[in-house]
Design a protein around this motif. Structure first.
Motif, PDB file in Angstrom:
ATOM      1  N   LEU A  20       0.912  -1.304   0.241  1.00  0.00           N
ATOM      2  CA  LEU A  20       0.280   0.126  -0.118  1.00  0.00           C
ATOM      3  C   LEU A  20       0.783   0.946   0.412  1.00  0.00           C
ATOM      4  CD1 LEU A  20      -2.809  -0.924   2.505  1.00  0.00           C
ATOM      5  CD2 LEU A  20      -3.056  -0.476   0.419  1.00  0.00           C
ATOM      6  N   GLU A  21       2.422   0.931   0.562  1.00  0.00           N
ATOM      7  CA  GLU A  21       2.804   2.318   0.810  1.00  0.00           C
ATOM      8  C   GLU A  21       2.943   2.971   0.013  1.00  0.00           C
ATOM      9  OE1 GLU A  21       6.057   1.255   3.549  1.00  0.00           O
ATOM     10  OE2 GLU A  21       4.771   1.886   5.449  1.00  0.00           O
ATOM     11  N   PRO A  22       3.634   2.691  -1.594  1.00  0.00           N
ATOM     12  CA  PRO A  22       3.691   3.231  -3.042  1.00  0.00           C
ATOM     13  C   PRO A  22       2.602   4.159  -3.429  1.00  0.00           C
ATOM     14  CG  PRO A  22       4.672   0.963  -3.015  1.00  0.00           C
ATOM     15  CD  PRO A  22       3.348   0.959  -1.783  1.00  0.00           C
ATOM     16  N   TYR A  23       0.762   4.009  -2.881  1.00  0.00           N
ATOM     17  CA  TYR A  23       0.221   4.455  -3.804  1.00  0.00           C
ATOM     18  C   TYR A  23       0.442   6.145  -3.186  1.00  0.00           C
ATOM     19  CZ  TYR A  23      -1.630   0.313  -5.964  1.00  0.00           C
ATOM     20  OH  TYR A  23      -1.973  -1.056  -6.302  1.00  0.00           O
ATOM     21  N   PRO A  24      -0.765   6.982  -4.146  1.00  0.00           N
ATOM     22  CA  PRO A  24      -1.413   7.952  -3.555  1.00  0.00           C
ATOM     23  C   PRO A  24      -1.995   8.225  -2.343  1.00  0.00           C
ATOM     24  CG  PRO A  24      -2.572   7.714  -6.156  1.00  0.00           C
ATOM     25  CD  PRO A  24      -0.968   6.014  -5.404  1.00  0.00           C
ATOM     26  N   ALA A  25      -2.225   9.583  -1.430  1.00  0.00           N
ATOM     27  CA  ALA A  25      -2.909   9.518  -0.771  1.00  0.00           C
ATOM     28  C   ALA A  25      -4.100   8.388  -0.285  1.00  0.00           C
ATOM     29  CB  ALA A  25      -3.129  10.387   0.155  1.00  0.00           C
ATOM     30  N   TYR A  26      -4.570   9.200  -1.926  1.00  0.00           N
ATOM     31  CA  TYR A  26      -6.411   9.001  -2.171  1.00  0.00           C
ATOM     32  C   TYR A  26      -5.865   7.371  -3.113  1.00  0.00           C
ATOM     33  CZ  TYR A  26      -8.231  11.770   1.528  1.00  0.00           C
ATOM     34  OH  TYR A  26      -8.691  12.289   2.463  1.00  0.00           O
ATOM     35  N   PHE A  27      -6.862   6.426  -3.425  1.00  0.00           N
ATOM     36  CA  PHE A  27      -6.386   5.603  -4.575  1.00  0.00           C
ATOM     37  C   PHE A  27      -7.655   4.680  -4.514  1.00  0.00           C
ATOM     38  CE2 PHE A  27      -5.651   2.405  -7.316  1.00  0.00           C
ATOM     39  CZ  PHE A  27      -4.985   2.601  -8.547  1.00  0.00           C
ATOM     40  N   GLY A  28      -8.896   4.339  -5.471  1.00  0.00           N
ATOM     41  CA  GLY A  28      -9.834   4.114  -5.821  1.00  0.00           C
ATOM     42  C   GLY A  28     -11.013   4.234  -4.922  1.00  0.00           C
ATOM     43  N   GLY A  29     -10.885   5.599  -4.433  1.00  0.00           N
ATOM     44  CA  GLY A  29     -11.888   5.870  -3.796  1.00  0.00           C
ATOM     45  C   GLY A  29     -11.897   5.379  -2.370  1.00  0.00           C
TER      46      GLY A  29
ATOM     47  N   CYS B  25      -2.855   2.632   5.821  1.00  0.00           N
ATOM     48  CA  CYS B  25      -2.641   3.256   5.993  1.00  0.00           C
ATOM     49  C   CYS B  25      -1.469   3.386   7.380  1.00  0.00           C
ATOM     50  CB  CYS B  25      -0.559   3.381   4.891  1.00  0.00           C
ATOM     51  SG  CYS B  25      -0.561   2.706   3.693  1.00  0.00           S
ATOM     52  N   SER B  26      -2.011   4.554   8.444  1.00  0.00           N
ATOM     53  CA  SER B  26      -1.594   4.758   9.437  1.00  0.00           C
ATOM     54  C   SER B  26      -2.117   3.473  10.404  1.00  0.00           C
ATOM     55  CB  SER B  26      -2.146   6.044   9.394  1.00  0.00           C
ATOM     56  OG  SER B  26      -2.446   6.815  11.359  1.00  0.00           O
ATOM     57  N   ASP B  27      -3.493   2.960  10.472  1.00  0.00           N
ATOM     58  CA  ASP B  27      -3.980   2.341  11.185  1.00  0.00           C
ATOM     59  C   ASP B  27      -3.286   1.037  11.046  1.00  0.00           C
ATOM     60  OD1 ASP B  27      -5.946   4.145  11.518  1.00  0.00           O
ATOM     61  OD2 ASP B  27      -7.661   3.358  10.886  1.00  0.00           O
TER      62      ASP B  27
ATOM     63  N   ILE C  67     -11.062   2.202   6.285  1.00  0.00           N
ATOM     64  CA  ILE C  67     -11.065   1.892   5.006  1.00  0.00           C
ATOM     65  C   ILE C  67     -12.460   3.228   5.161  1.00  0.00           C
ATOM     66  CG2 ILE C  67     -11.214   1.605   2.681  1.00  0.00           C
ATOM     67  CD1 ILE C  67     -10.360  -2.004   4.116  1.00  0.00           C
ATOM     68  N   ARG C  68     -11.989   4.289   4.348  1.00  0.00           N
ATOM     69  CA  ARG C  68     -12.821   5.617   4.403  1.00  0.00           C
ATOM     70  C   ARG C  68     -12.870   5.486   2.876  1.00  0.00           C
ATOM     71  NH1 ARG C  68     -13.467   7.129   9.713  1.00  0.00           N
ATOM     72  NH2 ARG C  68     -14.622   5.252  10.776  1.00  0.00           N
ATOM     73  N   PRO C  69     -14.166   6.104   2.457  1.00  0.00           N
ATOM     74  CA  PRO C  69     -14.336   6.479   0.672  1.00  0.00           C
ATOM     75  C   PRO C  69     -13.669   8.052   1.193  1.00  0.00           C
ATOM     76  CG  PRO C  69     -15.843   6.296   2.288  1.00  0.00           C
ATOM     77  CD  PRO C  69     -15.053   5.842   2.497  1.00  0.00           C
ATOM     78  N   ARG C  70     -12.467   8.238   0.090  1.00  0.00           N
ATOM     79  CA  ARG C  70     -12.475  10.100  -0.009  1.00  0.00           C
ATOM     80  C   ARG C  70     -13.681  10.873   0.214  1.00  0.00           C
ATOM     81  NH1 ARG C  70      -8.881  13.040  -4.943  1.00  0.00           N
ATOM     82  NH2 ARG C  70      -8.908  14.981  -3.507  1.00  0.00           N
ATOM     83  N   ARG C  71     -14.096  12.353   1.352  1.00  0.00           N
ATOM     84  CA  ARG C  71     -14.526  12.906   0.855  1.00  0.00           C
ATOM     85  C   ARG C  71     -14.238  13.876   0.169  1.00  0.00           C
ATOM     86  NH1 ARG C  71     -14.722  12.599   6.906  1.00  0.00           N
ATOM     87  NH2 ARG C  71     -16.804  10.948   7.077  1.00  0.00           N
ATOM     88  N   LEU C  72     -15.864  13.751  -0.897  1.00  0.00           N
ATOM     89  CA  LEU C  72     -15.271  15.592  -1.986  1.00  0.00           C
ATOM     90  C   LEU C  72     -16.478  16.766  -1.580  1.00  0.00           C
ATOM     91  CD1 LEU C  72     -16.753  12.862  -4.705  1.00  0.00           C
ATOM     92  CD2 LEU C  72     -14.591  13.282  -4.463  1.00  0.00           C
TER      93      LEU C  72
END
Length: 78
Positions: free
Chosen positions: A33-42, A49-51, A73-78
């Motif tokens: 997971l670490e190589p992924y951006p802050a938000y990916f796939g919602g 990663c922090s959890d 596992i939280r979706p990105r808030r728009l």
């Protein structure tokens, strides 16, 4: 997708009182997971990663494993 399955499988191991299996799967998921951006796939990858890191630290300190909550596992808030 495999990363989330590993997190889920890790907590299955935890329920079955297998902290070693839990630790290995969480470590593998975190590495993937670490190589992924802050938000990916919602999903907030940063929060997940922090959890995972918090759960690994608790497992390393031999804290009561069954008291650990699954990572958020939280979706990105728009």
């Amino acid at each position: 997708m495999q990363r989330l399955i590993q997190v889920t499988a890790a907590f299955h191991h935890l329920q079955r009182k297998n902290p070693r299996g839990t630790t290995r799967l969480l470590q593998a998921a975190l590495r993937r997971l670490e190589p992924y951006p802050a938000y990916f796939g919602g999903i907030s990858v940063t929060l997940l990663c922090s959890d995972i890191q918090e759960r690994l630290q608790a497992l390393n300190l031999d804290e009561p494993a069954l008291g650990l909550a699954p990572p958020r596992i939280r979706p990105r808030r728009l």
